[in-house]
Structure formats: C-alpha cells, structure tokens
Design an enzyme around this catalytic site. Sequence first.
Site, PDB file in Angstrom:
ATOM      1  N   PRO A 372       0.811  -1.224   0.000  1.00 42.08           N
ATOM      2  CA  PRO A 372       0.000   0.000   0.000  1.00 42.08           C
ATOM      3  C   PRO A 372       0.842   1.270   0.000  1.00 42.08           C
ATOM      4  O   PRO A 372       1.901   1.335   0.622  1.00 42.08           O
ATOM      5  CB  PRO A 372      -0.794  -0.124   1.299  1.00 42.08           C
ATOM      6  CG  PRO A 372      -0.881  -1.582   1.555  1.00 42.08           C
ATOM      7  CD  PRO A 372       0.425  -2.147   1.070  1.00 42.08           C
ATOM      8  N   CYS A 373       0.332   2.274  -0.726  1.00 39.00           N
ATOM      9  CA  CYS A 373       1.074   3.525  -0.854  1.00 39.00           C
ATOM     10  C   CYS A 373       0.404   4.637  -0.054  1.00 39.00           C
ATOM     11  O   CYS A 373       0.765   5.792  -0.179  1.00 39.00           O
ATOM     12  CB  CYS A 373       1.139   3.931  -2.328  1.00 39.00           C
ATOM     13  SG  CYS A 373      -0.497   4.181  -3.039  1.00 39.00           S
ATOM     14  N   ASN A 374      -0.586   4.271   0.797  1.00 40.27           N
ATOM     15  CA  ASN A 374      -1.404   5.287   1.486  1.00 40.27           C
ATOM     16  C   ASN A 374      -0.596   6.368   2.183  1.00 40.27           C
ATOM     17  O   ASN A 374      -1.012   7.510   2.234  1.00 40.27           O
ATOM     18  CB  ASN A 374      -2.305   4.641   2.538  1.00 40.27           C
ATOM     19  CG  ASN A 374      -3.169   3.570   1.951  1.00 40.27           C
ATOM     20  OD1 ASN A 374      -2.821   3.015   0.909  1.00 40.27           O
ATOM     21  ND2 ASN A 374      -4.275   3.258   2.572  1.00 40.27           N
ATOM     22  N   LEU A 376       2.409   7.269   1.319  1.00 35.05           N
ATOM     23  CA  LEU A 376       3.468   7.763   0.441  1.00 35.05           C
ATOM     24  C   LEU A 376       2.942   8.693  -0.634  1.00 35.05           C
ATOM     25  O   LEU A 376       3.608   9.631  -1.047  1.00 35.05           O
ATOM     26  CB  LEU A 376       4.160   6.582  -0.259  1.00 35.05           C
ATOM     27  CG  LEU A 376       4.715   5.479   0.640  1.00 35.05           C
ATOM     28  CD1 LEU A 376       5.319   4.381  -0.224  1.00 35.05           C
ATOM     29  CD2 LEU A 376       5.759   6.040   1.585  1.00 35.05           C
TER      30      LEU A 376
END
Length: 412
Positions: A372-374, A376
Amino acid sequence: KWFLSFDLMQGRWNLCIIWQVTGSCFDSLGGRKRARLMEGSKKKRKRYGGAAQGNRRPLDGSHEEPMPLPNPMVGFNLPNDRLRSVTRRLPQQAIGPPFFYYENVALAPKGVWATISRFLYDIEPEFVDSKHLCAAARKRGYIHNLPIENRFPLLPLPPKTIFEAFPHYKKWWPSWDPRRQLNCLQTSMSSAKLTERIQCALASSGNPPPKSVQKYVMDECRKWNLVWVGKNKVAHLEPDEVEYLLGFPRDHTRGVGKTERFKSLGNSFQVDTVAYHLSVLKDMYPNGVNVLSLFTGIGGGEVALHRLGIHMRTVVSVEIGEVNRRILRGWWDQTQTGTLIEIADVKSLTDDRIATFVRRFGGFDLVIGGSPCNNLAGSNRHHRDGLEGEQSALFYHYFRIVDAVKSAMGRM
Ligand code: SAH
C-alpha cells in the site's frame, strides 16, 4: 545515480547509470516496527552489504538524498524502442530464485525508494510512467530481479491518446482543452456538484471562455480526469473505461459498488506495463509458474500473466480486502485451471507457513506485489509519513516474505 544524455553524434538517447551501493545514496535505518521485523535477521542482512557493513547514516536524516527520477520516465526500455539499450548487472545477492517484482508510487517522500532498494538487495528501481504505454499516466517504481532483455508487449498495443481510446469524446472536446492523455487514475471520483459548477461557469461566459475560466476548468479536469460529454458538460470516467485504460478485461470489477470499483482500480497495476516487464518469464516457464502474490488487490499481476499466455499452476494470493478477494476469485474461476489459495493478511503468512508452501509446490517462481502507498502518495497529505506509516510499513513484510522464500528455496 542515473540520467539520460542525448548523444548528438549518434542522434540517440543514452541512459547512464552510476550505481552507488554504499554511502550517501541511502538513508538511515530506524523505527520500532522495522526493528521488530528485522529482529533475528541480522545474519541475513550481512549479505546485503550497505547497512550491515557500517554504512549507516546518522538518524537525523541530514544525509538523505532523494532518488533522482529519470526524465522521461521510461524505465530500462520500452516496447518498440530500439534506440535505447540498457544492460544491467544485478548485485550478487539479488540473483537466484525466486524472481520477485515489487511496485510502488514513484513520487514517494525523500529516502523511501533508497530504503526500499536497500532492503531489496540493492537493486536499482525501474521508474516507468505508464503514459508511455497507454492513454493514462501512472508514475511507478518497480524493483525486480527479472532479466530486461527480450521483453515483448501485450498485443494489441493499447491506445495512447484519449481520442484513440474513446473516439466519441471528440465531439464535445473544446479546442482550448489541450489534453491528449489522462492523468493518473485515482481511487476516488469527482462529485456531481463539481460538474454542475463547471457547467455554470461555462454557461455564463462566452465561447471561448476567458482565460481565468479556462484555467479553473482545466485545473479541475486535470485533477479529476474529467472528459467532455456534452455542451459545457464534463463527467468523470466510468469504471469500465478505467478498467480498459488499466488493461483489465471489461467488467473485471463489475458486481461491487461504484466507489469500491474506483478504489480498487485506482490502486491497481497498469496491466500492459507490468506485463511488459513479466514477458521475459514466458519462454523460461513453458509449463507454467507458481506465484506468491502479495497485496493482490484485483489481480493486476495475475491478469498480466494470463494475458501473456503464462499458465499459473498455483497462485497463493494474500489480500486483506474482502471485495478484492471476491473480484479475483470471480475472474480466476472463469479463466483459470490452476489452484488459487487465498490468505487475508501478510502478517499471518509466517516464515514457517512459507517453508511449508515451498516444500508443497517445489518453490515459487515469482513473488509479486505492490504494498500500500497510502502514506506515500501525494494526495494523502495528512498521513504522508513515509515508509513508517501504518500502511506503507507493510513493505517490510514484502521484504520479509521474499527473503523467507529465498531461504526456504535455498534449503531445497
Ligand atoms: N497490485 C494490486 C493492488 C495493490 S494495492 C492490483 O493490481 O490490484 C495494495 C493492496 O494491499 C490493497 O488491495 C490492500 O487491500 C492490500 N492490503 C492492505 N493491507 C494488507 C495486509 N495487511 N495484508 C494483505 N493485503 C493488504
């Protein structure tokens, strides 16, 4: 460090790479979560050089350097691009089974990619903007130990412009909207209110509208990927259009709510891009592959392998979202003959369980996933706390799991 230089004599671009394994390219280690995760794996870390060999930087971050992003963001090579030819030598510790493929947003906070790269055996990331392969931008970094020679693209090649993808939008497209490609497809859609506001603003101004109105409308259109569907009327893309742009089969996400569809699609791989990188597996595995798919989402990796004609004998898929699991299962049952094993949480995939799978299937050929890139991604300003953010720190599980597969396969 790497950069592109244009060779005037030969009339072509060269990608120059200076790969610095130690020293100031890498930021420092720290953080409780990571410390816990890394407990007991000190021995392994020695193999990676870098941190284990006394190159740790001070913890204040003063020595962090952002990883320079290449411009244009075309990765090591692109389909049908005969001018550029890059060779790479993988660090020794990155070679050997399994092949692995990791993805995340390119524009991450300072130091994130350096840390990810250092954990993933010092492999240099391949940054690609999918706008070079399809009609929508998607700037992503990929770290993998796959060969990069003799890649081939999925056919037919996807359309590269909005009008090629959706010819009917031409009819209402105003001449002052210069967009020919879409921006990154996001996880949420614009509100009906916004469409209404834009319509009002245009209806109450002349044609063409004044520059200030044009700017307002263009900013919103770019932000939300709005398209022209009538006189002064814009709309967000429909989920099946997003599926198409991302390389999924039509109706792949059908059957769940619209909001859920946008969310899952917004987080997914661009299939043509990933398939281009994975295409090298086709000749290597004529009898199919065993895949460990982490953070599977709606199965961008699986769809890419399928569209490449690579048989998946077994996929062990780890995905926490129930809706996503349902989407993958639905697609799998309709298209595949292999075995799909579903696990909800990467945290529950212990090293022992991994060793058992490795014995049972004779190893994994590919470990694939984008964590997950939440914490970033640029749109999430409130929780943009980098790799130590609650969601983003799941990257360390990706590393742990790849490393556990590597060790278990080494013992085979
Ligand atoms: N590459 C995927 C999407 C990755 S997005 C695709 O092509 O669709 C990251 C995914 O990780 C999301 O689907 C999210 O639900 C999942 N996820 C988040 N936390 C998780 C966890 N603890 N274990 C497994 N999956 C998780």
